[in-house]
Design an enzyme around this catalytic site. Sequence first.
Site, PDB file in Angstrom:
ATOM      1  N   CYS A 133       0.837  -1.202   0.000  1.00 32.92           N
ATOM      2  CA  CYS A 133       0.000   0.000   0.000  1.00 32.92           C
ATOM      3  C   CYS A 133       0.868   1.246   0.000  1.00 32.92           C
ATOM      4  O   CYS A 133       1.397   1.653   1.043  1.00 32.92           O
ATOM      5  CB  CYS A 133      -0.935  -0.003   1.210  1.00 32.92           C
ATOM      6  SG  CYS A 133      -1.973   1.467   1.329  1.00 32.92           S
ATOM      7  N   CYS A 136      -0.477   4.059   2.194  1.00 25.18           N
ATOM      8  CA  CYS A 136      -0.281   3.815   3.633  1.00 25.18           C
ATOM      9  C   CYS A 136       1.159   4.082   4.056  1.00 25.18           C
ATOM     10  O   CYS A 136       1.409   4.674   5.119  1.00 25.18           O
ATOM     11  CB  CYS A 136      -0.634   2.372   3.984  1.00 25.18           C
ATOM     12  SG  CYS A 136      -2.251   1.829   3.429  1.00 25.18           S
ATOM     13  N   ASP A 137       2.117   3.628   3.255  1.00 25.93           N
ATOM     14  CA  ASP A 137       3.510   3.581   3.709  1.00 25.93           C
ATOM     15  C   ASP A 137       4.484   4.438   2.911  1.00 25.93           C
ATOM     16  O   ASP A 137       5.672   4.495   3.235  1.00 25.93           O
ATOM     17  CB  ASP A 137       4.008   2.128   3.674  1.00 25.93           C
ATOM     18  CG  ASP A 137       3.209   1.229   4.600  1.00 25.93           C
ATOM     19  OD1 ASP A 137       2.774   1.721   5.661  1.00 25.93           O
ATOM     20  OD2 ASP A 137       3.010   0.044   4.267  1.00 25.93           O
TER      21      ASP A 137
END
Length: 303
Positions: A133, A136-137
Amino acid sequence: MNKYDVIIIGAGPAGLSAAVYARRAGLDVLVIESEVYGGKLSKTYEIENYPGIRKIQGLELAQQLTDHAKDLGAELITGEVKEIVCSDDSKAVILKNGNEYEAPYVIVATGTKERMLDVPHAEEYTGRGISYCAVCDGFFYRNRKVAVIGGGNSALEESLYLASLAEKVTIIIRRDVFRAEAGLVGRIRNNDRIDVIVKHLPDSLRIEDGKITGLVIKDTESGELETIECDGIFPYIGADPCTEFLDSSLLDENGYIIVNEDMSTNIDGIYAAGDCTRKRLRQVVTACSDGAIAASSIAGRMK
């Protein structure tokens, strides 16, 4: 046991669209989601191909869809479905926590899950240098080097997002052409922070002092190995349907749900919508269409 007119399993675009149409038809609706409301939309940086909306962040569209369903009166809960037990005129949806819910109709809209990177130590380093992701990261790799594996729309969309943060993005694809839309390919080619390596596959991780420092890739023709320096790896190498809790008679050889034009299956009262179904095009707009058709088909039967 809590009873509803329709139970929708999955709160991605297909499930939430089904909830909107079912509620507008006056049906009592329960939506069950195992992870995040909005599904993969919540992990997508930008959406640029949803008709009427030129550009929107995936998380924002996910929130709008969720709010729409809630505002119309759909009940949303979090839980993982263990099985569906069918009787003559009803379906019992049983969760892994033991809770049970009943309805004459069920719409399965569980989507797909990403395939994991298949190299030694990949599972061990997931979340420690390997991420599925970018939204997300990606922040953790600001001004660093990352590798993206895959040549489809998702891989290229996330590469463009990562290029806004990282020093350098290297895309590795196993063929010599992308499988993505031409517009995305053009943006990749014109981005100075993105390099593309064709006809290569991931072979192994380079790990130093407990951290990923590179990805070893193999030439698909010569078999020669080379190492790409990177601090993070983002695989986008396909997905499999989340249908393991269903009766095998509903599925094709790849685990996708076989549906008719009205999104019904071969078990009366069970419908399906979105990426978990056997279909040609898996996009947000087609998922929404599937959900609308499934809910409208059920509403027509309940009149």
